[in-house]
Structure formats: structure tokens, C-alpha cells
Design an enzyme around this catalytic site. Structure first.
Site, PDB file in Angstrom:
ATOM      1  N   CYS A  50       0.808  -1.234   0.000  1.00  0.00           N
ATOM      2  CA  CYS A  50       0.000   0.000   0.000  1.00  0.00           C
ATOM      3  C   CYS A  50       0.841   1.285   0.000  1.00  0.00           C
ATOM      4  O   CYS A  50       0.560   2.175  -0.803  1.00  0.00           O
ATOM      5  CB  CYS A  50      -1.006   0.052   1.146  1.00  0.00           C
ATOM      6  SG  CYS A  50      -1.263  -1.457   2.044  1.00  0.00           S
ATOM      7  N   ARG A  79       6.902 -11.293   5.369  1.00  0.00           N
ATOM      8  CA  ARG A  79       6.427 -11.214   6.754  1.00  0.00           C
ATOM      9  C   ARG A  79       7.126 -12.307   7.550  1.00  0.00           C
ATOM     10  O   ARG A  79       7.354 -13.398   7.042  1.00  0.00           O
ATOM     11  CB  ARG A  79       4.922 -11.427   6.825  1.00  0.00           C
ATOM     12  CG  ARG A  79       4.194 -10.481   5.886  1.00  0.00           C
ATOM     13  CD  ARG A  79       2.981  -9.837   6.469  1.00  0.00           C
ATOM     14  NE  ARG A  79       2.395  -8.960   5.461  1.00  0.00           N
ATOM     15  CZ  ARG A  79       1.131  -9.004   5.073  1.00  0.00           C
ATOM     16  NH1 ARG A  79       0.312  -9.864   5.642  1.00  0.00           N
ATOM     17  NH2 ARG A  79       0.688  -8.180   4.141  1.00  0.00           N
ATOM     18  N   GLN A 115       1.267 -10.953  -3.541  1.00  0.00           N
ATOM     19  CA  GLN A 115      -0.171 -10.690  -3.494  1.00  0.00           C
ATOM     20  C   GLN A 115      -0.664 -10.260  -4.868  1.00  0.00           C
ATOM     21  O   GLN A 115       0.055  -9.571  -5.584  1.00  0.00           O
ATOM     22  CB  GLN A 115      -0.458  -9.553  -2.512  1.00  0.00           C
ATOM     23  CG  GLN A 115      -0.150  -9.890  -1.074  1.00  0.00           C
ATOM     24  CD  GLN A 115      -0.396  -8.699  -0.167  1.00  0.00           C
ATOM     25  OE1 GLN A 115       0.061  -7.600  -0.466  1.00  0.00           O
ATOM     26  NE2 GLN A 115      -1.104  -8.917   0.916  1.00  0.00           N
ATOM     27  N   ASP A 128      -2.315  -7.830  -5.673  1.00  0.00           N
ATOM     28  CA  ASP A 128      -2.722  -6.653  -4.915  1.00  0.00           C
ATOM     29  C   ASP A 128      -3.209  -5.536  -5.829  1.00  0.00           C
ATOM     30  O   ASP A 128      -2.800  -5.454  -6.988  1.00  0.00           O
ATOM     31  CB  ASP A 128      -1.507  -6.147  -4.119  1.00  0.00           C
ATOM     32  CG  ASP A 128      -1.922  -5.486  -2.820  1.00  0.00           C
ATOM     33  OD1 ASP A 128      -3.141  -5.380  -2.564  1.00  0.00           O
ATOM     34  OD2 ASP A 128      -1.032  -5.089  -2.056  1.00  0.00           O
ATOM     35  N   HIS A 156      -4.791  -1.213  -5.260  1.00  0.00           N
ATOM     36  CA  HIS A 156      -5.351  -0.167  -4.418  1.00  0.00           C
ATOM     37  C   HIS A 156      -6.162   0.769  -5.282  1.00  0.00           C
ATOM     38  O   HIS A 156      -5.698   1.211  -6.324  1.00  0.00           O
ATOM     39  CB  HIS A 156      -4.234   0.571  -3.677  1.00  0.00           C
ATOM     40  CG  HIS A 156      -3.563  -0.333  -2.693  1.00  0.00           C
ATOM     41  ND1 HIS A 156      -2.433  -1.052  -2.998  1.00  0.00           N
ATOM     42  CD2 HIS A 156      -3.915  -0.685  -1.430  1.00  0.00           C
ATOM     43  CE1 HIS A 156      -2.100  -1.800  -1.959  1.00  0.00           C
ATOM     44  NE2 HIS A 156      -2.981  -1.608  -0.998  1.00  0.00           N
ATOM     45  N   LYS A 179     -14.428  -4.880   5.961  1.00  0.00           N
ATOM     46  CA  LYS A 179     -13.792  -5.708   4.930  1.00  0.00           C
ATOM     47  C   LYS A 179     -14.611  -6.939   4.612  1.00  0.00           C
ATOM     48  O   LYS A 179     -15.494  -7.337   5.377  1.00  0.00           O
ATOM     49  CB  LYS A 179     -12.387  -6.095   5.352  1.00  0.00           C
ATOM     50  CG  LYS A 179     -12.339  -6.872   6.648  1.00  0.00           C
ATOM     51  CD  LYS A 179     -10.895  -7.156   7.042  1.00  0.00           C
ATOM     52  CE  LYS A 179     -10.842  -8.016   8.276  1.00  0.00           C
ATOM     53  NZ  LYS A 179      -9.852  -9.053   8.231  1.00  0.00           N
ATOM     54  N   HIS A 190      -8.417  -1.468  -0.498  1.00  0.00           N
ATOM     55  CA  HIS A 190      -7.330  -2.439  -0.667  1.00  0.00           C
ATOM     56  C   HIS A 190      -8.009  -3.727  -1.095  1.00  0.00           C
ATOM     57  O   HIS A 190      -8.973  -4.134  -0.460  1.00  0.00           O
ATOM     58  CB  HIS A 190      -6.618  -2.770   0.644  1.00  0.00           C
ATOM     59  CG  HIS A 190      -6.124  -1.601   1.422  1.00  0.00           C
ATOM     60  ND1 HIS A 190      -4.792  -1.380   1.629  1.00  0.00           N
ATOM     61  CD2 HIS A 190      -6.774  -0.608   2.069  1.00  0.00           C
ATOM     62  CE1 HIS A 190      -4.635  -0.294   2.381  1.00  0.00           C
ATOM     63  NE2 HIS A 190      -5.822   0.189   2.664  1.00  0.00           N
TER      64      HIS A 190
HETATM   65 ZN    ZN Z   1      -3.087  -2.420   0.906  1.00  0.00          ZN
END
Ligand code: ZN
Ligand code: ZN
Length: 689
Positions: free
Chosen positions: A373, A402, A420, A422, A424, A507, A553
């Protein structure tokens, strides 16, 4: 004079106290023979329980009801088998001390201390099972006897097992007024165990059993206390039920992505590289690439922009986002520049000082990125935006790191580095609902294409009584309503869970189960009012004034690693053609059809199809078996007659016989179409018509 009410409402009256077994006998000889326990006023009890006052009674038998075995019967059988196993183990390992042995949903275990003597291994299982079989054949009764607390505790002290003494003390503390034992046979003569019961009437009622596995455990689950061995087993009323259960376990093992990952050469985890760091080998690389292509195509249609960002970022970036120094336990430690390091060394700075000064911001460094992000936010902030440009949708297959305490060895589902899918979305407030809906339609499309319907949706809402949530309650209401409405469009059951929201917004999570029943969260869609404030993001509204955007997200599949791990199990390794690392294997029957086979192989490759050619001298049955072991979707078997007629004999994975013959061009076109349509049209389907 007990009046006993049976499940069908009949009331039986007896002149004197009776046992549950006697009531069963008064109903019928068949029931008396099948009975293994009783439910007295709803409580599971021994058949020998004396009924001396009015009560309701149901006789427990192992008879199957509505397709499944009776859960109470299984409980009694498994708890009783745990006793039999413990006795057998004590015969073979006289030094052991027993701790605790409860029944489970699928079997039972007994925690045992093997300290001070020979340890147990799986090689001992046949000998243990043989001893158990003897005890079962002897058909000894389970005999309950009780002692007052003080006398019972004194007996246990004399026997010298701190584990059993502790069990008894805990039962006393919990309010038991007496201690009970169950002897397998005659008290004082046969083996016995401190136990609350209940049990089946005699060992002969145990139909079929198996000692299944070992695990290590600690007394009371505390690693500072005694190390124990947990011996697992299972038991059923009949041999057939046990066999069916074992077959089901075998099937689950065959689907395990860790096993299939090796067998199909999909990924590798290398101790030299590091625990929890997945190496995608060429076969797994194909699966991932195909999925990424599919997702990217859909993202382009939905107006996303692809971005790329580096794997590290300055600590300051994460101080602003709030990821550092919070969540430190789930990150790899920061990287410090060489010059800084040598300067600190000259100053004699200790490790403790370094950590302190980093947290205070006096020393800068870099973090392996724990999430994407902040990088995407800086891309959004790098140019001005007008309300007309919104929403801005930035997507990246972004790799993050992580620190997982338990890097589960050999698996893809719990890892320390992962990519991910991912994105945004920076949106105006009035666009939140529509954009969340867009995110979910992508999930629905992809789950649908993959035939995954066995997932659960969780809508995480704020806890109205908690103060930890940031932002305007009115915005929260709107965002929660948007999530709820979007979840409804999925057409699968979802649960609303107050208190499960992120602190910055509600979420939607997607949860799937793996073959051994563990739940994994795959994807998530989150609405965020917080990070745009922390990074002071804005766009220029129609009123020419700066306005704060809202962020969404979303990573619908979570990580490629976990998602592919789950997909391997979902397909049991037999990927559909479009995902399969090897799509077609061409198998010439003999040297005579080798040229024709080469021509077919080239024609498939020219269409971009992942085809291989098996030119070995093996017999055709062997070649077919090799292809089947690698779960190749289609085999093209060609012999001299096929060559002459320009035909192909087609064999699909998982079907016994050939599908039949099809022309050379029709086969190549059919495979290409199945690939392009991602399985909406199949060669198998067209040949079945
Ligand atoms: Zn994010
Ligand atoms: Zn017991």
C-alpha cells in the site's frame, strides 16, 4: 417406582430400580444385544446405570442413522478403545505413565509419558494392535467403581503417578464428590484407569480399531512441563466403517499440496534458501503465469493500471503508514546502510541502542516491504488528480515479506515471502459501493472459472461498543452497507461479524478449507478511510477544493502461493488444460508412426500449446501410465493406422478408455479452443457429442 419415558413417548413403569440394560431387555432381545450405552435425561451414561427415579431414557446403539454413524455410539466406542490401547501399551512398555485420553471427532488419543525407558515408534503399532485385539477378544466388562475423594486421592498417591493425581485434584476442584475408576474386567484384578466414563459394556463391543499416528505434546500444553507422546487411534462399530474412513484419509493425503507439489514438480522449498520461501519451479511457474495472465486481462477490462514497485522502502515510509515500529514482530528486521553501520560501530553503538535509535527515527534504514500500500500511495500522490480522474486503480503482483514464527516446512499456505494479487483503488466517497462491487465481480468470475464453490464469505464490521475505529461513524455506516450489499451479489452464504473490521474500515474476506479441514483466508477487500489521512492524500473536486479520497485495498486471492496451494488440493493436482504445465503428450505407438507424431507435436507447439513428445522405446501402456502419473490432461496416441488416415486417438486424464478418434486438424483446433476459452469448450465435450 421409576417411570421411564422412552424416545417415542411410551412410559414404562418398574416396581424397583432397574438398570438401563434391563430396560433395553424389556423392550426386546435385539435391542438388548445391540445396546452399548444409554442417554439418561439426555446425559450419555453406562448401560449399567441404575435408574431409581423417573427419567427419560434412550438406548444408544451403533446403528447408522441418516447415513452417518451415531455420534454417541462412536464416543463410547472410541473412549473405550483409548482404555484398551493404554492397557496394551502398558503391557509392552511397563515403564510408561498415562496422562489423559479423550475421544475426538475422528478418533481418540492418549497422552503418555515414555520418560525413563524405551520410546514408542510407528513400528510398534502392529504389536500394540495385536495386544488390543487380545483384550477385545476376551470381551471383558468395563466395570465402574467409586471411592470417596480422600480415600481416592490416597490410593493415587500410593500409586505414584503425578499425572493421575493431578487429574483427580482437578476433578475435585471442579466439584466432583467422588472419584471413579473403570476396570477392564474385575476391579483389583484387571487393568484400570481413573475415569469419569461412560463406556461400552464390554471390550467385545469394540468393532474395529487402528493405531494411527504419533505426535509430541506437553503436559497441560505447557512446554515448560513434561514432554509427552500423543498416541492417536480411531475406532468404529464395524470393519467396513473403519475401512471407509481410512480410504478417505488416504484420499486426503493424495490431495495434499505438499505431496503433490513434489510429485508434479510444482514448487520447491530449499533449506539453503530459507524456510517459508517458495521457489516456483518451471511447472508451478506455468500455473502461476496462466493465473496472472487471466487476472491481468480482467483487470485491464475493469480499468486498472499495472504498476511495479521495489521490494524495499525507507523506514520513514512505514513510520507514516504506521507499519513501523508497530507490527515489528511480523517483519524481518530493517536493513541499515554500510556508512551508517561503520559510523555506529566507531561510536561503539550496541544492538540495543541501534534498535532504539531506529524506532525513534534517529537512524534511517530500509524495510523489506510487509505490504504494497505505501508504495502505491506514493504513486497516487506523485501527480495531481481531479474528481474526473477518479477512481484511480493501481494493480501489482507485489511480493511482500512477513516474519512467520512457524514457517511451516514444505508448504505454500504459510510462508515468509509471498506475492499478493494486490491493488489499491483511490475513489471518491460516492464511488465506494460501486467499486467494492467491481472487486467482488472479479472474484466471482475467477472462482467460477476454476469451479471453486466451496468457499465462505465473512463481512467484518465494526464493534459498535469499541472506540478503536477511526473515522466518521456516518462514513462507516455507508462503507459497511456497501460491503454488505456487495457480498449479497456473490450468491454464496456469508456471515456478518461485528468486531472483525480493520481499525480503518470494514472488509470482506474469502475463506476456504483445505483437505485436512484447516481454514485459510484467501482474499480480502477492505475499505480504508485512514491511510489517505495519514498520507494527506487529496484530489481536486468539482468545487475546485481539495477532497480526501477513500482507499480500497483488495487482493481477491490473497497470495499466489497460498492460492495455488489451495488450487493444487482443489484439483487434486489434475489442473484443467489452460492451467496444466503440460497440456498434451503425443505418444507414438512405434517407430513406424514417429514422423507423424513429430508432425502433430510441431503443429500443437505452433499453436502455443504446451505439448511434449514421448519418443522413448517404452511400450504404449508404459507411456500412458507416465503421462497419467503427471496428470497430463490429454494424450494423443498415434499408430501407423492413425498416420495413414491422419487421425489421432485421444485419451483424457481420469477416463479409462480412449475417447475415440478425431482428425489431425480437428484435434489441434479443439485443444487450442479449449485453451483459449479456459475450458468453456472442451475436446472431451465435443467428442462426447
Ligand atoms: Zn493495501
Ligand atoms: Zn476413560
Amino acid at each position: 417406582m421409576p417411570r421411564i419415558t422412552l424416545p417415542d413417548g411410551t412410559v414404562k413403569e418398574f416396581a424397583a430400580p432397574v438398570t438401563a440394560a434391563e430396560v433395553a431387555a424389556s423392550i426386546g432381545a435385539g435391542l438388548a444385544k445391540a445396546a452399548i450405552g444409554a442417554k439418561v435425561n439426555g446425559e450419555l451414561s453406562d448401560l449399567a446405570t441404575v435408574l431409581d427415579s423417573d427419567c427419560s431414557l434412550a438406548i444408544v446403539t451403533p446403528k447408522k442413522r441418516e447415513g452417518g454413524a451415531d455420534a454417541d455410539a462412536l464416543f463410547l466406542i472410541r473412549h473405550s478403545t483409548a482404555h484398551v490401547m493404554a492397557e496394551a501399551i502398558q503391557r509392552l512398555f511397563p515403564h510408561v505413565k498415562l496422562v489423559y485420553g479423550p475421544p475426538l471427532e475422528t478418533g481418540f488419543y492418549y497422552d503418555i509419558s515414555f520418560e525413563g525407558g524405551k520410546a514408542i515408534s510407528t513400528e510398534d503399532f502392529p504389536a500394540i494392535e495385536a495386544e488390543m485385539a487380545k483384550i477385545v477378544a476376551e470381551n471383558r466388562p468395563f466395570t465402574r467403581y467409586e471411592m470417596p475423594i480422600d480415600a481416592g486421592l490416597a490410593k493415587l498417591k500410593g500409586e505414584g503417578s503425578k499425572f493421575k493425581l493431578d487429574n483427580a485434584e482437578r476433578a475435585t476442584a471442579a466439584g466432583s464428590t467422588a472419584l471413579s475408576w473403570y476396570a477392564t474386567g474385575t476391579p483389583g484384578t484387571n487393568w484400570e484407569d481413573l475415569c469419569r466414563g461412560p463406556h461400552v459394556p464390554a471390550t467385545g463391543k469394540i468393532g474395529a480399531f487402528k493405531v494411527t499416528s504419533l505426535a509430541s505434546s506437553y503436559w497441560k500444553g505447557d512446554e515448560n512441563l513434561d514432554r509427552l507422546t500423543r498416541v492417536y487411534g480411531t475406532a468404529f462399530a464395524t470393519k467396513e466403517e473403519l475401512a471407509a474412513h481410512m480410504a478417505q484419509l488416504d484420499e486426503a493425503k493424495k490431495r495434499d499440496h505438499r505431496v503433490l507439489g513434489k510429485q508434479l514438480r510444482l514448487f520447491h522449498i530449499d533449506e539453503m534458501v530459507g524456510q517459508g520461501l517458495v521457489l516456483w519451479t518451471p511447472n508451478g511457474g506455468v500455473v502461476r503465469q496462466e493465473l496472472q495472465t487471466f487476472i491481468s486481462e480482467e483487470l485491464r477490462k475493469q480499468g486498472y493500471h499495472q504498476v511495479f514497485t521495489p521490494h524495499i522502502g525507507k523506514l520513514d515510509l512505514y513510520r507514516t503508514s504506521g507499519h513501523f515500529p508497530y507490527y515489528r514482530e511480523s517483519q524481518y528486521p530493517p536493513l541499515v546502510e554500510h556508512e551508517q553501520l561503520s559510523m555506529l560501530a566507531k561510536e561503539g553503538c550496541s544492538c540495543g541502542d541501534l534498535v532504539n535509535r531506529m524506532e525513534k527515527g534517529e537512524i534511517d534504514g530500509y524495510l523489506l516491504k510487509p505490504m504494497n500500500c505505501p508504495h502505491h500511495i506514493r504513486i497516487f500522490a506523485s501527480s495531481p488528480h481531479s474528481y474526473r480522474d477518479m477512481p484511480v486503480r493501481l494493480a501489482e503482483f507485489g511480493t511482500v515479506y512477513r516474519w512467520e514464527q512457524s514457517g511451516e516446512i514444505g508448504g505454500m499456505t504459510r510462508v515468509r515471502g509471498f506475492t499478493q494479487d494486490d491493488a489499491h483503488l483511490f475513489v471518491r466517497e460516492d464511488q465506494v459501493a460501486e467499486e467494492v462491487l467491481g472487486c467482488l465481480s472479479l472474484v466471482k468470475l475467477i472462482f467460477g472459472t476454476l469451479g471453486m464453490s466451496d468457499y465462505r464469505v465473512r463481512v467484518g464490521l465494526r464493534d459498535p461498543d469499541s472506540a478503536k475505529y477511526v473515522g466518521d461513524p456516518k462514513n462507516w455506516d455507508k462503507a459497511e452497507e456497501a460491503c454488505r450489499a456487495a457480498a449479497k451479489t456473490l450468491g454464496v452464504p456469508f456471515s456478518e461479524e461485528p468486531g472483525e473490521a480493520a481499525f480503518y474500515g470494514p472488509k470482506i474476506d474469502f475463506v476456504v478449507k483445505d483437505v485436512i479441514g484447516r481454514s485459510w483466508q484467501l482474499g480480502t477487500v477492505q475499505v480504508d478511510y485512514n491511510l489517505p489521512i495519514r498520507f494527506d492524500l487529496s484530489y481536486i473536486g468539482a468545487d475546485n477544493q481539495p477532497h480526501r479520497p477513500v482507499m480500497i485495498h483488495r487482493a481477491p486471492f490473497g497470495s499466489m502461493e497460498r492460492f495455488v496451494g489451495c488450487l493444487i488440493e482443489h484439483f487434486a493436482g489434475a489442473f484443467p488444460l489452460w492451467l496444466a504445465p503440460e497440456q498434451v503428450r503425443v505418444l507414438p505407438i512405434s517407430e513406424k508412426s514417429a514422423d507423424y507424431a513429430r508432425e502433430l507435436h510441431s503443429a500443437l507447439r505452433a499453436q502455443g500449446i504446451r505439448a511434449t513428445l514421448d519418443e522413448s522405446n517404452d511400450r504404449i501402456q508404459g507411456k500412458i501410465k507416465d503421462a497419467s502419473d503427471m496428470k497430463v490432461p490429454y494424450c494423443a496416441v498415434v499408430g501407423p493406422r492413425d498416420a495413414e488416415g491422419r487421425k489421432v486417438s485421444v485419451r483424457a486424464f481420469g477416463t479409462e478408455a480412449n475417447l475415440g478418434e478425431i482428425g489431425f486438424d480437428a484435434f489441434v483446433d479443439g485443444i487450442a479452443r479449449e485453451y483459449r476459452t479456459r475450458g468453456a469448450e472442451t475436446v472431451k465435450g465435443s467428442m462426447a457429442k
